[in-house]
Design a protein around this motif. Structure first.
Motif, PDB file in Angstrom:
ATOM      1  N   THR A 112       0.833  -1.196   0.000  1.00  0.00           N
ATOM      2  CA  THR A 112       0.000   0.000   0.000  1.00  0.00           C
ATOM      3  C   THR A 112       0.871   1.251   0.000  1.00  0.00           C
ATOM      4  OG1 THR A 112      -1.722  -1.166   1.217  1.00  0.00           O
ATOM      5  CG2 THR A 112      -1.818   1.228   1.256  1.00  0.00           C
ATOM      6  N   ILE A 113       0.556   2.189  -0.874  1.00  0.00           N
ATOM      7  CA  ILE A 113       1.255   3.472  -0.952  1.00  0.00           C
ATOM      8  C   ILE A 113       0.499   4.487  -0.100  1.00  0.00           C
ATOM      9  CG2 ILE A 113       1.839   5.397  -2.478  1.00  0.00           C
ATOM     10  CD1 ILE A 113       2.103   3.341  -4.724  1.00  0.00           C
ATOM     11  N   TYR A 114       1.246   5.256   0.711  1.00  0.00           N
ATOM     12  CA  TYR A 114       0.574   6.302   1.473  1.00  0.00           C
ATOM     13  C   TYR A 114       1.184   7.692   1.275  1.00  0.00           C
ATOM     14  CZ  TYR A 114       4.199   5.536   5.063  1.00  0.00           C
ATOM     15  OH  TYR A 114       5.387   5.376   5.731  1.00  0.00           O
ATOM     16  N   GLU A 115       2.344   7.779   0.603  1.00  0.00           N
ATOM     17  CA  GLU A 115       2.944   9.104   0.409  1.00  0.00           C
ATOM     18  C   GLU A 115       3.841   9.115  -0.816  1.00  0.00           C
ATOM     19  OE1 GLU A 115       4.635  11.616   3.754  1.00  0.00           O
ATOM     20  OE2 GLU A 115       6.490  10.991   2.745  1.00  0.00           O
ATOM     21  N   ILE A 116       3.744  10.198  -1.590  1.00  0.00           N
ATOM     22  CA  ILE A 116       4.658  10.466  -2.692  1.00  0.00           C
ATOM     23  C   ILE A 116       5.144  11.902  -2.499  1.00  0.00           C
ATOM     24  CG2 ILE A 116       4.930  10.703  -5.188  1.00  0.00           C
ATOM     25  CD1 ILE A 116       2.571   8.741  -5.495  1.00  0.00           C
TER      26      ILE A 116
END
Length: 99
Positions: A12-16
């Motif tokens: 899961t991605i939570y920040e870019i």
């Protein structure tokens, strides 16, 4: 470890975050680790970024989970999300943390 060999499916991605001055893009998320028997954080640091694209149209429905990764011959790193969106980063290299 090669980018396309990273086991990021269902992560899961939570920040870019993109830092203009240093031309670095950091992608942070969580993934399951069999070695640790649980969820652990990870980060991808793309260096010498010349361009990037972050789609968020969700043609397959909302999701921030990774479906798969790949790399093109021109240094374009691709991350396909389970939403059907694609994150594309053209960079000289990428570093992975979170083993």
């Amino acid at each position: 470890m090669k980018f396309e060999s990273l086991e990021l499916h269902d992560s899961t991605i939570y920040e870019i975050k993109y830092l203009w001055g240093s031309r670095e893009l950091t992608l942070k998320g969580t993934r399951y680790s069999q070695e640790k028997s649980g969820i652990i954080p990870f980060s991808l640091l793309f260096k010498s970024v010349s361009s990037y694209s972050v789609q968020h149209n969700a043609p397959w429905g909302e999701s921030s989970s990774i479906n798969g990764t790949g790399i093109e011959v021109n240094g374009q790193y691709l991350i396909e999300l389970q939403s059907g969106d694609v994150i594309s980063v053209v960079a000289s290299e990428v570093e992975f943390e979170g083993v």
